[in-house]
Design an enzyme around this catalytic site. Structure first.
Site, PDB file in Angstrom:
ATOM      1  N   TRP A 141       0.156  -1.105  -0.034  1.00 22.82           N
ATOM      2  CA  TRP A 141      -0.246  -0.240  -0.122  1.00 22.82           C
ATOM      3  C   TRP A 141       0.673   0.871  -0.305  1.00 22.82           C
ATOM      4  CZ3 TRP A 141      -4.280  -0.546  -2.380  1.00 22.82           C
ATOM      5  CH2 TRP A 141      -5.377  -1.605  -2.082  1.00 22.82           C
TER       6      TRP A 141
ATOM      7  N   ASP B 172      -1.840   6.097   6.354  1.00 27.82           N
ATOM      8  CA  ASP B 172      -3.341   5.744   5.695  1.00 27.82           C
ATOM      9  C   ASP B 172      -3.482   4.667   7.109  1.00 27.82           C
ATOM     10  OD1 ASP B 172      -4.597   3.530   4.655  1.00 27.82           O
ATOM     11  OD2 ASP B 172      -3.775   3.577   2.842  1.00 27.82           O
TER      12      ASP B 172
ATOM     13  N   LYS C 128     -12.967  -1.834   6.257  1.00 31.18           N
ATOM     14  CA  LYS C 128     -11.864  -2.720   6.831  1.00 31.18           C
ATOM     15  C   LYS C 128     -12.162  -3.154   8.306  1.00 31.18           C
ATOM     16  CE  LYS C 128      -8.768  -2.977   3.805  1.00 31.18           C
ATOM     17  NZ  LYS C 128      -7.884  -2.308   2.889  1.00 31.18           N
TER      18      LYS C 128
HETATM   19  C1  LIG Z   1      -7.124  -1.530   1.725  1.00 32.43           C
HETATM   20  C2  LIG Z   1      -6.459  -0.760   1.865  1.00 32.43           C
HETATM   21  C3  LIG Z   1      -6.251   0.741   1.091  1.00 32.43           C
HETATM   22  C4  LIG Z   1      -7.277   0.508  -1.240  1.00 32.43           C
HETATM   23  O1  LIG Z   1      -8.754   1.542  -0.122  1.00 32.43           O
HETATM   24  P1  LIG Z   1      -9.639   1.175  -1.419  1.00 32.43           P
HETATM   25  O2  LIG Z   1     -10.775   1.743  -0.476  1.00 32.43           O
HETATM   26  O3  LIG Z   1      -9.624  -0.127  -1.967  1.00 32.43           O
HETATM   27  O4  LIG Z   1      -8.947   2.311  -2.211  1.00 32.43           O
HETATM   28  C5  LIG Z   1      -5.344   1.200   1.055  1.00 32.43           C
HETATM   29  N1  LIG Z   1      -4.280   1.110   2.183  1.00 32.43           N
HETATM   30  C6  LIG Z   1      -4.633   0.410   2.585  1.00 32.43           C
HETATM   31  C7  LIG Z   1      -3.824   0.283   3.878  1.00 32.43           C
HETATM   32  C8  LIG Z   1      -5.640  -0.484   2.349  1.00 32.43           C
HETATM   33  O5  LIG Z   1      -5.263  -1.060   3.361  1.00 32.43           O
END
Ligand SMILES: *Cc1c(COP(=O)(O)O)cnc(C)c1O
Length: 360
Positions: A102, A172, A196
């Site tokens: 990511w 993030d 998540k």
């Molecule tokens: C799942 C995830 C993403 C992507 O998220 P989307 O909402 O599908 O764009 C980005 N960063 C991390 C750390 C993730 O776990």
């Protein structure tokens, strides 16, 4: 019908109590005679849902008053572009920490807009650790520092918040938000896709310090400009109303678990149990340096990859679903977010012991 223990990395399990409440309110929310899905986002009923959700999130995370909370669409992935567009200001360079897949995606997108200084990378290790903070090549003139506190695929999680001084720290937190207490005041901005640990897909949370809003570059699309959404309480256009409502139910549920302190203790217990099961057998292995093992995403391999298919099939029969690892890592991955009950982890641990014995 019986519900399975779903170890999916995302979209992931939601608390059963939340789904039941949503189900009870599906046809008629609070005597309105309609579903939340059918409500105007500008009507009184939805406004009350929206503001309660924000107030509860602020309480849960102790978000200081000089931070805005935005309820957006587009996923965490849209933020990969929005961040440089909004936060570069007069600067041309930003710092990025590379600890996994990511991080890499955020870096690739930022490169369209600025010079990316990768301050450190753990790619050589196969993303199984986090390089010592003292070795990072931070640039004091960077517009901001971006990092990924929990790498969902590698299962690598920071156990500290990097101190970047006056340079705003951007995180993030898609796969770790609400999993333990966090000092929001240490961050310039926190963002997270909801699917998540927060609610259904379609909602993205942005928590941003007010002084970082309003400096977007001229060419920034209105929909990616934080000022647009901050000025309009996230109702510049139609927000993801139903996801926002469900996130509110989840915030309530987390408060009922004792807030982030309470849920953090449960999460620590759950992950300790699972890592103990992995470490106490030479049948299973997890490659991540102990200190940086994720509380949320636990990848593990079996003694032989030839056993993977049998493991998944037998696990499914016990109601243990979606354990297949990410294709880039192989093996298994158990995502054990807030909504995974302790019983789910206990059932998995028991099954792992049985499977190892039967296939030793
Ligand atoms: C799942 C995830 C993403 C992507 O998220 P989307 O909402 O599908 O764009 C980005 N960063 C991390 C750390 C993730 O776990």
């Amino acid at each position: 019908m019986s519900r399975v223990f779903n170890f999916s990395a995302g979209p992931a399990m939601l608390p059963e109590a939340v789904i039941k409440k949503a189900s009870d309110e599906m046809l008629d929310w609070n005597g309105e005679g309609m579903s939340v899905m059918e409500m105007s986002h500008r009507g009184k009923a939805f406004m009350s849902i929206a503001s309660k959700a924000e107030a509860d999130l602020r309480m849960l995370m102790s978000i200081p008053d000089n931070y805005k909370v935005l309820f957006l669409q587009g996923g965490a992935s849209s933020q990969f572009a929005a961040i440089p567009l909004n936060l570069l200001g007069d600067k041309t360079t930003a710092d990025y920490v590379n600890t996994g897949m990511w991080s890499k995606k955020a870096i690739a997108e930022a490169k369209r807009y600025c010079d990316v200084n990768v301050v450190t990378t753990s790619e050589d290790s196969g993303f199984t650790t986090i390089p010592e903070f003292s070795s990072w090549n931070l640039n004091p003139d960077a517009a901001y520092v971006h990092y990924t506190p929990n790498e969902t695929i590698g299962g690598v999680e920071f156990d500290y918040i990097p101190d970047t001084g006056d340079v705003p720290l951007i995180a993030d937190m898609s796969s770790t938000i609400l999993s333990r207490p966090i000092d929001v005041s240490k961050f310039g901005m926190i963002y997270a896709g909801a699917q998540k640990n927060v609610g259904p897909a379609g909602l993205t949370l942005v928590i941003i310090r007010e002084d970082l809003i309003g400096n977007a570059s001229q060419s920034t699309p209105a929909m990616l400009n934080y000022k647009t959404h901050a000025d309009n309480d996230s109702m510049y256009n139609t927000p993801p109303t139903y996801s926002w409502y469900l996130a509110g139910l989840v915030f309530d549920w987390v408060l009922g678990k004792g807030g982030l302190e309470g849920i953090g203790k449960i999460n620590k217990d759950k992950s300790d149990k699972l890592y103990a099961a992995i470490d106490s057998s030479d049948f299973y292995a997890n490659p991540v340096e102990m200190r940086y093992r994720s509380w949320m995403n636990v990848p593990f391999t079996l003694k032989s990859a030839d056993l993977d298919a049998a493991f998944l099939e037998q696990a499914a029969k016990k109601g243990l679903a979606t354990l297949k690892g990410h294709r880039s890592v192989g093996g298994m991955r158990a995502s054990i977010y807030n909504a995974m009950p302790e019983e789910g982890v206990d059932t998995l641990v028991e099954f792992m012991k049985e499977f190892a014995q039967a296939n030793a």
